[in-house]
Design a protein around this motif. Structure first.
Motif, PDB file in Angstrom:
ATOM      1  N   GLY A   1       0.820  -1.199   0.000  1.00 37.43           N
ATOM      2  CA  GLY A   1       0.000   0.000   0.000  1.00 37.43           C
ATOM      3  C   GLY A   1       0.857   1.252   0.000  1.00 37.43           C
ATOM      4  O   GLY A   1       1.956   1.277   0.560  1.00 37.43           O
ATOM      5  N   VAL A   2       0.347   2.285  -0.663  1.00 38.45           N
ATOM      6  CA  VAL A   2       0.982   3.600  -0.649  1.00 38.45           C
ATOM      7  C   VAL A   2       0.039   4.540   0.103  1.00 38.45           C
ATOM      8  O   VAL A   2      -1.128   4.669  -0.258  1.00 38.45           O
ATOM      9  CB  VAL A   2       1.244   4.132  -2.072  1.00 38.45           C
ATOM     10  N   PHE A   3       0.567   5.149   1.144  1.00 35.37           N
ATOM     11  CA  PHE A   3      -0.199   6.105   1.955  1.00 35.37           C
ATOM     12  C   PHE A   3       0.482   7.465   1.868  1.00 35.37           C
ATOM     13  O   PHE A   3       1.705   7.545   1.922  1.00 35.37           O
ATOM     14  CB  PHE A   3      -0.252   5.646   3.421  1.00 35.37           C
ATOM     15  N   ILE A   4      -0.301   8.510   1.719  1.00 38.03           N
ATOM     16  CA  ILE A   4       0.247   9.865   1.651  1.00 38.03           C
ATOM     17  C   ILE A   4      -0.510  10.736   2.643  1.00 38.03           C
ATOM     18  O   ILE A   4      -1.745  10.694   2.719  1.00 38.03           O
ATOM     19  CB  ILE A   4       0.134  10.444   0.228  1.00 38.03           C
ATOM     20  N   ASP A   5       0.250  11.513   3.404  1.00 32.77           N
ATOM     21  CA  ASP A   5      -0.353  12.450   4.364  1.00 32.77           C
ATOM     22  C   ASP A   5      -0.953  13.614   3.562  1.00 32.77           C
ATOM     23  O   ASP A   5      -0.397  14.702   3.486  1.00 32.77           O
ATOM     24  CB  ASP A   5       0.718  12.938   5.350  1.00 32.77           C
ATOM     25  N   ILE A   6      -2.114  13.351   2.968  1.00 34.97           N
ATOM     26  CA  ILE A   6      -2.751  14.303   2.045  1.00 34.97           C
ATOM     27  C   ILE A   6      -3.032  15.639   2.716  1.00 34.97           C
ATOM     28  O   ILE A   6      -2.793  16.702   2.148  1.00 34.97           O
ATOM     29  CB  ILE A   6      -4.069  13.706   1.486  1.00 34.97           C
ATOM     30  N   ASN A   7      -3.565  15.600   3.944  1.00 29.06           N
ATOM     31  CA  ASN A   7      -3.908  16.869   4.621  1.00 29.06           C
ATOM     32  C   ASN A   7      -2.719  17.468   5.365  1.00 29.06           C
ATOM     33  O   ASN A   7      -2.838  18.497   6.010  1.00 29.06           O
ATOM     34  CB  ASN A   7      -5.092  16.676   5.565  1.00 29.06           C
ATOM     35  N   ARG A   8      -1.568  16.806   5.291  1.00 29.81           N
ATOM     36  CA  ARG A   8      -0.305  17.283   5.870  1.00 29.81           C
ATOM     37  C   ARG A   8      -0.433  17.650   7.352  1.00 29.81           C
ATOM     38  O   ARG A   8       0.113  18.652   7.804  1.00 29.81           O
ATOM     39  CB  ARG A   8       0.242  18.446   5.047  1.00 29.81           C
TER      40      ARG A   8
ATOM     41  N   ARG B   1       4.316   6.991   2.573  1.00 29.94           N
ATOM     42  CA  ARG B   1       4.698   5.745   3.260  1.00 29.94           C
ATOM     43  C   ARG B   1       4.292   4.554   2.410  1.00 29.94           C
ATOM     44  O   ARG B   1       3.173   4.480   1.909  1.00 29.94           O
ATOM     45  CB  ARG B   1       4.027   5.664   4.628  1.00 29.94           C
ATOM     46  N   ILE B   2       5.233   3.616   2.267  1.00 23.53           N
ATOM     47  CA  ILE B   2       4.965   2.362   1.576  1.00 23.53           C
ATOM     48  C   ILE B   2       4.929   1.265   2.632  1.00 23.53           C
ATOM     49  O   ILE B   2       5.842   1.162   3.458  1.00 23.53           O
ATOM     50  CB  ILE B   2       6.047   2.065   0.529  1.00 23.53           C
ATOM     51  N   VAL B   3       3.872   0.490   2.597  1.00 24.09           N
ATOM     52  CA  VAL B   3       3.714  -0.608   3.553  1.00 24.09           C
ATOM     53  C   VAL B   3       3.546  -1.906   2.778  1.00 24.09           C
ATOM     54  O   VAL B   3       2.702  -2.008   1.886  1.00 24.09           O
ATOM     55  CB  VAL B   3       2.483  -0.381   4.463  1.00 24.09           C
ATOM     56  N   MET B   4       4.376  -2.889   3.089  1.00 24.89           N
ATOM     57  CA  MET B   4       4.237  -4.223   2.530  1.00 24.89           C
ATOM     58  C   MET B   4       3.977  -5.162   3.703  1.00 24.89           C
ATOM     59  O   MET B   4       4.738  -5.192   4.664  1.00 24.89           O
ATOM     60  CB  MET B   4       5.518  -4.619   1.796  1.00 24.89           C
TER      61      MET B   4
ATOM     62  N   TYR C   1       3.828  -9.125   9.165  1.00 25.54           N
ATOM     63  CA  TYR C   1       5.066  -9.619   8.573  1.00 25.54           C
ATOM     64  C   TYR C   1       5.326  -8.798   7.321  1.00 25.54           C
ATOM     65  O   TYR C   1       4.620  -8.919   6.336  1.00 25.54           O
ATOM     66  CB  TYR C   1       4.967 -11.106   8.209  1.00 25.54           C
ATOM     67  N   GLY C   2       6.341  -7.956   7.356  1.00 28.65           N
ATOM     68  CA  GLY C   2       6.634  -7.119   6.206  1.00 28.65           C
ATOM     69  C   GLY C   2       7.501  -5.942   6.587  1.00 28.65           C
ATOM     70  O   GLY C   2       8.264  -6.005   7.551  1.00 28.65           O
ATOM     71  N   GLU C   3       7.353  -4.855   5.832  1.00 30.75           N
ATOM     72  CA  GLU C   3       8.245  -3.719   6.027  1.00 30.75           C
ATOM     73  C   GLU C   3       7.529  -2.414   5.726  1.00 30.75           C
ATOM     74  O   GLU C   3       6.544  -2.371   4.988  1.00 30.75           O
ATOM     75  CB  GLU C   3       9.477  -3.852   5.118  1.00 30.75           C
ATOM     76  N   VAL C   4       8.075  -1.325   6.286  1.00 31.32           N
ATOM     77  CA  VAL C   4       7.560   0.025   6.075  1.00 31.32           C
ATOM     78  C   VAL C   4       8.706   0.912   5.619  1.00 31.32           C
ATOM     79  O   VAL C   4       9.817   0.827   6.140  1.00 31.32           O
ATOM     80  CB  VAL C   4       6.941   0.592   7.379  1.00 31.32           C
ATOM     81  N   GLU C   5       8.428   1.763   4.609  1.00 31.78           N
ATOM     82  CA  GLU C   5       9.417   2.729   4.145  1.00 31.78           C
ATOM     83  C   GLU C   5       8.762   4.101   4.035  1.00 31.78           C
ATOM     84  O   GLU C   5       7.636   4.216   3.554  1.00 31.78           O
ATOM     85  CB  GLU C   5       9.987   2.316   2.781  1.00 31.78           C
ATOM     86  N   ASP C   6       9.473   5.136   4.492  1.00 31.96           N
ATOM     87  CA  ASP C   6       8.967   6.510   4.447  1.00 31.96           C
ATOM     88  C   ASP C   6       9.810   7.357   3.497  1.00 31.96           C
ATOM     89  O   ASP C   6      11.045   7.290   3.508  1.00 31.96           O
ATOM     90  CB  ASP C   6       9.001   7.158   5.840  1.00 31.96           C
ATOM     91  N   TYR C   7       9.119   8.182   2.710  1.00 36.66           N
ATOM     92  CA  TYR C   7       9.771   9.056   1.745  1.00 36.66           C
ATOM     93  C   TYR C   7       9.132  10.445   1.795  1.00 36.66           C
ATOM     94  O   TYR C   7       8.039  10.621   2.326  1.00 36.66           O
ATOM     95  CB  TYR C   7       9.631   8.486   0.324  1.00 36.66           C
ATOM     96  N   ILE C   8       9.840  11.407   1.210  1.00 36.53           N
ATOM     97  CA  ILE C   8       9.318  12.767   1.066  1.00 36.53           C
ATOM     98  C   ILE C   8       9.185  13.032  -0.430  1.00 36.53           C
ATOM     99  O   ILE C   8      10.138  12.828  -1.183  1.00 36.53           O
ATOM    100  CB  ILE C   8      10.268  13.807   1.694  1.00 36.53           C
TER     101      ILE C   8
END
Length: 195
Positions: free
Chosen positions: A64-71, A107-110, A122-129
């Motif tokens: 899944g791709v999650f974005i802090d849309i409302n910041r 944020r990418i969540v697998m 069971y998986g991983e999380v990655e955060d990007y800007i």
């Protein structure tokens, strides 16, 4: 800061992430990765995620791709912008819809069963800007020409002065007998017709 994560990469993890063409080879790094790079993205970009499994054994996973849309600095399930169905396919391409111009946390969540923004089983999380820029297409304006001389209804005569004004034109080409006679690059023009 975004919500804390609890992840487990004992069986599967994110091996590589590509955001709008920029690759991050993260491998099995304990379940969490955070990038300080700001990635420029355009309208409707793609996030590609390649997963890996322990000893090559494939497990079902959801990305899944999650974005802090409302910041507001937090993530919720309703900020999921793209989710893959459960699959054993190693690579998943997730299209992200157009964002308003600005800087966002992505944020990418697998996870093994379902991707949620804050915890993984069971998986991983990655955060990007990411920095979204909006593509602006200028409106198309039709060029026009108005002839002052000769007047409407008059015939062109050899040696006569042709004058007028162009609007919204980069260049104006004058043809005589299907041959290019002159190219004009100014709005106002005045030229002598050939003998």
């Amino acid at each position: 800061a975004l919500c804390a994560v609890k992840s487990n990469t004992k069986y599967e993890w994110i091996d590589e992430t590509v955001i709008n063409g920029k690759a991050f080879k993260t491998g099995n790094n304990g379940g969490y990765y955070s990038s300080n790079d700001t990635i420029n993205v355009n309208d409707n970009f793609v996030v590609s995620v390649t997963t890996a499994w322990k000893e090559g054994k494939a497990y079902n996973k959801t990305v899944g791709v999650f974005i802090d849309i409302n910041r507001d600095g937090t993530l919720s399930s309703d900020e999921a912008v793209s989710l893959s169905p459960p699959s054993k396919t190693p690579k998943v391409d997730l299209p992200v819809p157009k964002l308003a111009a600005g800087i966002y946390r992505l944020r990418i969540v697998m996870d093994y069963k379902s991707a949620t923004p804050c915890n993984t089983l069971y998986g991983e999380v990655e955060d990007y800007i990411v920095k979204a820029t909006t593509t602006v297409v200028p409106p198309c304006i039709e060029p026009s020409i108005s002839i002052d001389s000769p007047k409407s209804g008059e015939y062109f005569k050899t040696g006569q002065i042709l004058s007028g004004t162009t609007t919204n034109a980069i260049k104006t080409e004058i043809f005589i007998n299907n041959s290019l006679y002159q190219t004009l690059t100014t709005a106002n023009f005045s030229l002598s017709l050939p003998e």
